[in-house]
Design a protein around this motif. Structure first.
Motif, short mmCIF file in Angstrom:
data_model
loop_
_atom_site.label_atom_id
_atom_site.label_comp_id
_atom_site.label_asym_id
_atom_site.label_seq_id
_atom_site.Cartn_x
_atom_site.Cartn_y
_atom_site.Cartn_z
N ILE A 125 -34.00 -17.67 -10.94
CA ILE A 125 -34.06 -16.31 -11.50
C ILE A 125 -32.69 -15.66 -11.64
N PRO A 126 -31.83 -15.67 -10.62
CA PRO A 126 -30.48 -15.12 -10.85
C PRO A 126 -29.73 -15.86 -11.94
N ILE A 127 -29.95 -17.17 -12.04
CA ILE A 127 -29.31 -17.93 -13.11
C ILE A 127 -29.84 -17.48 -14.46
N ALA A 128 -31.15 -17.28 -14.56
CA ALA A 128 -31.75 -16.78 -15.80
C ALA A 128 -31.17 -15.40 -16.15
N ALA A 129 -31.05 -14.55 -15.15
CA ALA A 129 -30.50 -13.21 -15.38
C ALA A 129 -29.06 -13.30 -15.87
N THR A 186 -32.00 -18.97 -20.31
CA THR A 186 -32.76 -17.96 -19.58
C THR A 186 -34.22 -18.39 -19.50
N ILE A 187 -34.79 -18.74 -20.64
CA ILE A 187 -36.20 -19.15 -20.70
C ILE A 187 -36.42 -20.42 -19.87
N GLY A 188 -35.50 -21.36 -19.96
CA GLY A 188 -35.62 -22.60 -19.18
C GLY A 188 -35.67 -22.33 -17.68
N ASN A 189 -34.85 -21.42 -17.21
CA ASN A 189 -34.84 -21.10 -15.78
C ASN A 189 -36.10 -20.33 -15.37
N ILE A 190 -36.58 -19.47 -16.24
CA ILE A 190 -37.85 -18.77 -15.94
C ILE A 190 -38.99 -19.79 -15.89
N ASP A 191 -38.99 -20.70 -16.85
CA ASP A 191 -40.03 -21.73 -16.86
C ASP A 191 -39.96 -22.60 -15.61
#
Length: 191
Positions: free
Chosen positions: A125-129, A175-180
């Motif tokens: 999540i922090p990476i996605a952010a 971002t989407i990849g990390n959320i997924d």
């Protein structure tokens, strides 16, 4: 309240310290000798002045964050938020300056998120952010460059933004990849 843009003259360390004193956030004596000693301790006059300005910014942002928690209708809240743009001479009449200011705000907001994302234990999540904030900053840069180009029909400038748009897209895909990745982890434990 004065809605005129702030002067371009930099505030002195004494003025900045006086503002911090007024807000209850400065313990020094606000004397030239005290400032010189502190500047020597932290690495020079420029470093000291920047540190004071950032301390003042932190105090003011904390006050603004607290004030923003009060219930206001949308027009009142937006009017209040617009004050920060008016005081730097940005707004509807100088969209380029407003966008540059927003880019700076996003850069500052992204810094601690990026630092957090560098630690392996951080998680997705922090990476996605961090990726999302990078994309926002890139897109604001495209808006800043493209606005005048679109108005004047400057196709070369507009097409030159393609790489920045592709980079922003990659950041958003990351971002989407990390959320997924987090959603898949949650799915694996039936949450």
């Amino acid at each position: 309240m004065n809605n005129e843009p702030a002067e371009a003259v930099p505030a002195s360390v004494e003025q900045i310290a006086a503002a911090l004193i007024a807000l209850g956030a400065y313990n020094g004596a606000n004397t030239p000798t005290g400032h010189a000693q502190e500047a020597a301790r932290v690495g020079g006059e420029d470093v000291y002045r920047i540190r004071l300005l950032n301390a003042l910014l932190g105090v003011v942002q904390g006050q603004a964050m607290s004030a923003d928690s009060r219930p206001l209708d949308d027009d009142a809240k937006i009017g209040a938020w617009d004050e920060q743009y008016h005081v730097i001479g940005a707004g509807e009449n100088d969209l380029a300056r407003m966008i540059a200011f927003m880019q700076w705000q996003v850069l500052r907001a992204a810094m601690p998120v990026r630092r957090s994302a560098q630690h392996p234990e951080t998680g997705p999540i922090p990476i996605a952010a961090a990726h999302a904030l990078d994309a926002v900053q890139m897109l604001l840069g495209v808006v800043a460059v493209s606005r005048d180009a679109a108005a004047t029909g400057d196709v070369d400038t507009l097409t030159a933004q393609a790489d920045r748009l592709r980079d922003a897209r990659v950041s958003l895909e990351n971002t989407i990849g990390n959320i997924d990745a987090l959603l898949n982890m949650l799915d694996s434990v039936d949450l």
